[in-house]
Enzyme design. Structure first.
Site, PDB file in Angstrom:
ATOM      1  N   GLU A  14       4.447   0.369 -10.643  1.00 46.52           N
ATOM      2  CA  GLU A  14       5.815   0.312 -10.098  1.00 46.52           C
ATOM      3  C   GLU A  14       6.739   1.303 -10.811  1.00 46.52           C
ATOM      4  OE1 GLU A  14       7.481  -3.502  -9.070  1.00 46.52           O
ATOM      5  OE2 GLU A  14       5.484  -4.404  -9.070  1.00 46.52           O
TER       6      GLU A  14
ATOM      7  N   PRO B 137      -4.375   8.580  -4.292  1.00 53.54           N
ATOM      8  CA  PRO B 137      -4.985   9.349  -5.386  1.00 53.54           C
ATOM      9  C   PRO B 137      -4.133  10.520  -5.839  1.00 53.54           C
ATOM     10  CG  PRO B 137      -6.646   8.792  -3.749  1.00 53.54           C
ATOM     11  CD  PRO B 137      -5.324   8.360  -3.185  1.00 53.54           C
TER      12      PRO B 137
ATOM     13  N   ALA C  15       0.835  -1.204   0.000  1.00 57.58           N
ATOM     14  CA  ALA C  15       0.000   0.000   0.000  1.00 57.58           C
ATOM     15  C   ALA C  15       0.866   1.249   0.000  1.00 57.58           C
ATOM     16  CB  ALA C  15      -0.952  -0.008   1.193  1.00 57.58           C
TER      17      ALA C  15
ATOM     18  N   ARG D 111      -1.378 -19.997 -41.451  1.00 57.75           N
ATOM     19  CA  ARG D 111      -2.449 -19.226 -42.082  1.00 57.75           C
ATOM     20  C   ARG D 111      -2.102 -18.926 -43.541  1.00 57.75           C
ATOM     21  NH1 ARG D 111      -7.849 -17.558 -41.661  1.00 57.75           N
ATOM     22  NH2 ARG D 111      -8.065 -15.414 -42.421  1.00 57.75           N
TER      23      ARG D 111
ATOM     24  N   GLY E  48      -5.334 -10.515 -36.794  1.00 61.87           N
ATOM     25  CA  GLY E  48      -6.593  -9.984 -37.313  1.00 61.87           C
ATOM     26  C   GLY E  48      -7.708 -10.040 -36.286  1.00 61.87           C
TER      27      GLY E  48
ATOM     28  N   GLN F  51      -2.330  -7.451 -34.504  1.00 66.02           N
ATOM     29  CA  GLN F  51      -2.487  -6.988 -35.885  1.00 66.02           C
ATOM     30  C   GLN F  51      -2.321  -8.135 -36.875  1.00 66.02           C
ATOM     31  OE1 GLN F  51      -3.390  -3.906 -36.288  1.00 66.02           O
ATOM     32  NE2 GLN F  51      -3.463  -3.837 -38.523  1.00 66.02           N
TER      33      GLN F  51
ATOM     34  N   SER G 298       3.079   8.292  -9.210  1.00 57.74           N
ATOM     35  CA  SER G 298       4.475   8.259  -9.629  1.00 57.74           C
ATOM     36  C   SER G 298       5.383   8.974  -8.631  1.00 57.74           C
ATOM     37  CB  SER G 298       4.610   8.914 -11.012  1.00 57.74           C
ATOM     38  OG  SER G 298       3.896   8.172 -11.981  1.00 57.74           O
TER      39      SER G 298
END
Length: 385
Positions: free
Chosen positions: A369, A120, A116, A273, A345, A342, A124
């Site tokens: 972190e 708020p 903890a 594919r 798809g 990407q 950082s």
């Protein structure tokens, strides 16, 4: 780079961990609810001896565990990491009594810990935290490191809020960082071990993008005493940074594990594919993207291993190497997972697809972190020191 090559025994252990994650831990993870604490999964980590090893080995072992588990089951990796983050301050800086009471249960997976630190208004900038530890009557108002509340012989009352807390509100205890000396910045913070059942402590779960147990904690005059101090009064910031310096490279390892899982899936998909008359891998645009994914993943892995090995050898410059590893690996993993989506798809956007899961998981690693921007600040500061 042979200097960073793993020993055969380490490679074997990593494969065993990956198999364990896929076959033993993933079924338990799938039974848990998104964003909820999965106690059977934590207990399994204890039964398998992984939590014991977490607290008895070094940073490189921690990285190998997190990377290997992430490739097979990200939920198991996160459960291991959150348990370690919450309890590491107690294991490393706690009193004999604190360790004797709490650590056996933590190692066994019966007792869950939370870390903890964030608030708020202090994410950082951890040194700006405002959770107040007000001395009770009878407390020692003598010379703490910041000239404030000192040893707090009569105890303190914690008042304020914590946010984005690991395992909240489900943990059995929290390592809580509170301000004991107003106006002293990093030099006026004390770490406390606070059991979850202390009167005045409440919590609420948060619904996050990543499916981890994260929540808020509210402290309404929660009483703590000198017996609850982890480390020394007004020295809690050092406890927090020592923990984060250990875990930052391993956040990079978590990211590398996810990147490797995404890369593995992409190699299989692009080889099998068919499109435009042949396998996807024969398209230069595809093969070059996959080559870039593989290169960034390997570069990230080497940075993580190097930072962890430097930490274990107690070399100078650990904050810089840890920050570099965390920065590069998490940014690389974001690129790799996004590229994998990407190349797969629309199927990768389906709820329940591996890459949909990894896409939600990987984004948070660039924030918690110490966000990417904070890591760059740390690196620059170390370079100009």
């Amino acid at each position: 780079m042979p200097g960073f090559a793993l020993e055969p025994a380490q490679l074997t252990w990593c494969e065993e961990l990956r198999t364990l994650a896929e076959e033993r831990l993933r079924p338990l993870a799938e039974k848990g609810g998104s964003g909820e604490l999965n106690r059977p999964l934590v207990a399994a980590l204890g039964e398998l001896g992984l939590l014991e090893r977490l607290f008895t080995s070094g940073a490189l072992d921690l990285c190998l565990m997190r990377e290997s588990l992430a490739r097979g089951c990200t939920e198991a990796e996160t459960a291991l990491a959150l348990q370690g983050l919450g309890a590491a301050p107690v294991a490393r800086a706690g009193t004999d009594e604190q360790r004797a009471r709490w650590m056996p249960g933590v190692r066994a997976g019966r007792v869950v810990a939370g870390f903890a630190l964030s608030e708020p208004g202090a994410g950082s900038d951890a040194a700006a935290l405002a959770l107040a530890a007000e001395p009770e009557p009878g407390g020692d108002a003598g010379s703490g490191a910041g000239g404030g509340t000192g040893s707090g012989a009569g105890g303190w009352r914690l008042s304020g809020e914590k946010c984005w807390i690991s395992n909240a509100p489900y943990a059995d205890f929290y390592t809580v960082f509170a301000r004991t000396t107003p106006g002293a910045g990093a030099r006026g913070i004390t770490a406390f071990l606070v059991p979850a059942d202390r009167p005045g402590l409440t919590g609420t779960a948060l619904d996050m993008l990543s499916p981890h147990p994260i929540g808020t904690l509210a402290f309404d005059g929660v009483r703590v005493t000198a017996a609850d101090v982890v480390g020394a009064p007004d020295k809690g910031f050092r406890v927090a940074m020592d923990t984060l310096n250990l875990f930052r490279p391993s956040v990079g390892a978590f990211a590398v594990g996810m990147a490797q899982a995404a890369l593995d899936a992409t190699l299989a998909h692009t080889a099998g594919r068919t499109a435009f008359g042949g396998p996807l891998k024969d398209l230069q645009s595809v093969s070059h993207r996959v080559a870039e994914m593989a290169t960034r993943t390997e570069a990230a892995r080497l940075l993580v291993y190097a930072a962890a090995a430097a930490y274990d050898r107690n070399e100078p410059g650990v904050p810089k190497s840890s920050a570099m590893a965390k920065l590069f690996a998490t940014e690389a993993a974001q690129f790799v997972v996004d590229s994998a989506v990407q190349l797969h798809g629309a199927r990768a956007l389906q709820r329940g697809h591996l890459l949909e899961h990894l896409y939600r998981e990987v984004r948070a690693t660039r924030i918690y972190e110490g966000a990417t921007e904070v890591q760059r600040t740390i690196i620059a500061k170390e370079l100009y020191a």
